[in-house]
Scaffold this active site. Structure first.
Site, PDB file in Angstrom:
ATOM      1  N   ASP A 534       0.837  -1.195   0.000  1.00 39.30           N
ATOM      2  CA  ASP A 534       0.000   0.000   0.000  1.00 39.30           C
ATOM      3  C   ASP A 534       0.873   1.246   0.000  1.00 39.30           C
ATOM      4  O   ASP A 534       2.086   1.176   0.212  1.00 39.30           O
ATOM      5  CB  ASP A 534      -0.963  -0.014   1.195  1.00 39.30           C
ATOM      6  N   GLU A 614      22.030 -23.630 -18.226  1.00 40.57           N
ATOM      7  CA  GLU A 614      21.002 -22.791 -17.592  1.00 40.57           C
ATOM      8  C   GLU A 614      21.644 -21.584 -16.888  1.00 40.57           C
ATOM      9  O   GLU A 614      21.108 -20.477 -16.926  1.00 40.57           O
ATOM     10  CB  GLU A 614      20.188 -23.612 -16.583  1.00 40.57           C
TER      11      GLU A 614
END
Ligand code: DGJ
Length: 734
Positions: A534, A614
């Site tokens: 928020d 990877e």
């Protein structure tokens, strides 16, 4: 001055919006207008002069049957005086009555931005074009008064509001509701867009037309919460990303809140936003005051993207004064998903070493480093390193990480306690719990009573002791359960209605005492993922962990919803291992990387389990992110397609403020991409400039990129991702 008072009318101007109020002939403050910029001195003609039968007329209106508080648009409504819509205020006066009728008493206009003394607010930077209006409304009988606060951020097109109640009556009052902002629209033809969800799926986007009655969202969990976000948009039914009226309301508060859009029988709409009135009652002795949190309002005539840009700019520049707000955020690796509670120094150091190969800059040790915390059942509250796992404690580990050339970060959850902890054994009265009732547990933990000054002082000391021992460059501040059993043993029985709010006031005090005293540390907020995302939290935390759901496809809707109010630089987003814990879905690394680039970018996996290929592939993504992180964090952000409306692919775009650079990202969600021609229509470019796109080998005009778009390759499977770099050339089109 962007605020003018003339003939009883207050007019607030920003670059593209106007907000107008008027003192009525009887002293009530009427809301006249909020919308596209106008220059008219008084638009009160928009209030129809019609008799509303069955409405009451205040005594001072005499024979004027038109004047009714329920039909007239109010700026701050009265209570128990004939306005039956959701009120701005509810209180019980010393004589037991509920009446409050605020009438204009005085006002002040000054340059700069107001601040609140108990709650965080947005602030104006030096030389910022911000002005403030304070209007005092007073009840003529009780003398209780309310100061309405307004500030304009002129260029940013933001107007903030708050309210402070003063008990100037002769006795004690019981405040039961005080809305931060309330305003009345004369019609009801709006859609409401709000952001609902739950743990693992925060801020899902909901859009629906207002219906007659009260359209309400809110939280009663002691935190702003996963379930609804304290940010709501009202817009025209046909408003889209580029066109149409849109109003934003963002409450700068991390506790219980309510947003009401009430459509009354005359099809007028009242908006009210503030602290949730449920289980709220503040006693105010004569002379005492109460501050309501701030609401940041924005209006856009040009659709939702523009509205979001207004909030992104204000949250990037006027919420948090940490030096990290404008700094390049470090790329981190977090120990939680790879190890949970089972680690020791050696394992962590090995992980940090292999993370270096991924280009990681910050190693974060999550939960499990302190007390007897080997699972969720014990140790929470005891902020002393577990030397069995970490010989030499935090400074020793931090030192080793620093020697590798990386920063070191640490997890805390200060607001909570396990019953099996030294803290709880020493202070069983420090938790929220109702007398004579066994407390509810959540995640095996109880919530500390932050309404108590002694608890706040202890937590500031305990966390600062760890930080002051040195070595910590970053803190992740977690909060993993909602409060219930809300009763404080510190306060008398008749003040228990204050505890929810006092908890939040205590929290802000603690954050002030820890964050503001450690300006060299980057603090990231977290709440079981994104359960306390928020505006108020953004005044402390430059970034907040967006969700515990790290599945790249789930993240599309989570990050899409979050983006309506909050800028991408505030969203914590990581690449994690597949199949992901919750969704069991596997997607390519590239897709995980592209969605993590919609945020602060980091890793939440064990690099030891990755193949060399990877590692090489991911380190390329890290390098790519580093190259573009300033553009991603501080450019204008566009939602190019919605993960809901067009479930074939979701695309978004970052554009530098000078329109010279852009980055376009897309993730395909559906295999029908195989046989469909899909174009991504770009935004925010200069139509008559030429742009180079290395990934397609093309040079195209801004006009072509925006009107025709980039063609997505046909032969790609589901859950693939694409990135296009867009660079402006120095030549213009003819
Ligand atoms: C919830 C957070 O969202 C996770 O990232 C992790 O920090 C855990 N808490 C630790 O308990």
């Amino acid at each position: 001055m962007s605020i003018v008072y003339e003939n009883g009318v207050f007019t607030l101007q920003t670059a593209h919006s106007t907000y107008q109020m008027k003192i009525s002939e009887h002293g009530h403050l009427l809301h006249l207008y909020y919308g596209s910029r106008i220059s008219d001195a008084d638009v009160s003609y928009l209030i129809p002069r019609v008799v509303r039968s069955h409405e009451s007329n205040p005594a001072e209106a005499g024979e004027d049957r038109v004047y009714s508080l329920c039909a007239y648009p109010q700026e701050f409504s009265s209570n128990d005086a004939g306005d039956y819509r959701v009120p701005s205020i509810e209180l019980i006066n010393p004589d037991g009555s509920y009446a409050f009728v605020g009438k204009y008493r005085t006002h002040t206009i000054y340059h700069g931005k107001y601040r609140l003394s108990t709650l965080p607010t947005l602030f104006a930077r030096q030389n910022e074009n911000a002005d403030t209006l304070e209007i005092v409304l007073e009840d003529e009988v009780t003398h209780v008064s309310v100061k309405l606060l307004y500030s304009t951020f002129y260029e940013k097109d933001i107007i903030t509001r708050s309210a402070i109640l003063y008990n100037s009556s002769e006795g004690e009052i019981r405040l039961q509701r005080l809305m931060s902002a309330s305003l009345d629209f004369m019609t009801c033809d709006y859609d409401m867009i709000d952001f609902f969800g739950h743990h693992y799926l925060e801020r899902q986007t909901d859009r629906h037309p207002l219906t007659h009655g009260i359209n309400e969202i809110g939280s009663f969990r002691g935190a702003s919460g996963h379930f609804h976000n304290p940010f709501v948009i009202l817009c025209d039914h046909n408003t889209d990303e580029d066109r149409g009226n849109a109003y934003g309301f963002c409450l700068m508060y991390s506790g219980n809140f309510v947003f009401d859009a009430e459509v009354d029988g005359y099809s007028q709409t009242r908006v009210a936003m503030g602290i949730h009135p449920k289980q709220f009652e503040f006693k105010l002795a004569k002379g005492e005051t109460f501050e309501a949190p701030e609401v940041a309002m924005a209006y856009s005539a040009d659709g939702l993207s523009e509205l979001s840009h207004r909030y992104h700019d204000i949250f990037r520049e006027n919420a948090c004064d940490s030096k990290f707000v404008s700094a390049q955020r470090p790329i981190l690796i977090n120990s939680w998903e790879p190890f949970y509670f089972s680690f020791d120094s050696e394992k962590l150091i090995r992980t940090a070493e292999s993370a270096k190969a991924l280009g990681v800059e910050l190693f974060v040790l999550d939960d499990g480093w302190f007390g007897t915390r080997n699972d969720g059942r014990s140790g929470l509250g005891d902020w002393v390193a577990n030397e069995q796992k970490l010989p030499g404690g935090i400074p020793a580990l931090a030192d080793k990480i620093h020697q590798m050339g990386m920063k070191f970060g640490l997890w805390f959850e200060p607001e909570m306690v396990n019953e099996d902890s030294d803290l709880y054994r020493a202070h069983p009265d420090w938790v929220l719990r109702v007398p004579n009732r066994a407390p509810s547990r959540s995640r095996h933990q109880l919530c500390l009573d932050l309404s108590r000054p002694d608890v706040c002082a202890h937590l500031i000391q305990a966390v600062n002791d760890v930080l002051d021992a040195g070595g910590v460059d970053y803190v992740k501040w977690d909060y993993n359960r909602y409060v219930c059993d809300v009763y404080s043993q510190y306060y008398p029985a008749n003040r228990q209605g204050e505890i929810y709010h006092r908890y939040i006031l205590g929290l802000y005090k603690i954050l002030d005492g820890i964050i503001k005293t450690h300006p060299h540390i980057l603090f990231e907020g977290c709440s079981g993922g994104g359960g306390r995302f928020d505006g108020a939290m953004l005044t402390y935390f430059p970034q907040i962990w967006c969700s515990d759901n790290t599945d790249a496809i789930s993240r599309l809707t989570i990050q899409y919803g979050t983006s309506f109010a909050y800028p991408v630089c505030t969203m914590g987003a990581h690449i994690s291992a597949c199949p992901t814990k919750k969704t069991k879905r596997t997607v390519p690394f590239k897709t995980r990387a592209v969605t993590a680039m919609h945020g602060t970018f980091g890793y939440e996996l064990d690099p030891a389990k990755m193949s060399e290929e990877e590692i090489d592939e991911c380190s390329e993504y890290t390098t790519f992110y580093k190259k573009h992180r300033v553009l991603i964090a501080y450019g204008d952000y566009y939602r190019l397609s919605s993960p809901y409306d067009d479930s074939i692919f979701t695309a978004w775009q970052f554009v530098s403020k000078d329109r010279g650079q852009s980055l376009v990202c897309a993730v395909t969600q559906d295999i029908s991409i195989l046989d469909r021609n899909c174009y991504i229509h770009l935004r925010g470019l200069e139509s008559d400039s030429l742009y180079e796109i290395p990934q397609t080998g093309q040079t195209l005009s801004g006009a072509a990129l925006q009107n025709i778009g980039i063609l997505l390759p046909h032969t790609q499977p589901q859950y693939n991702a694409f990135i296009f770099e867009i660079k402006k050339l120095n030549t213009k089109t003819i």
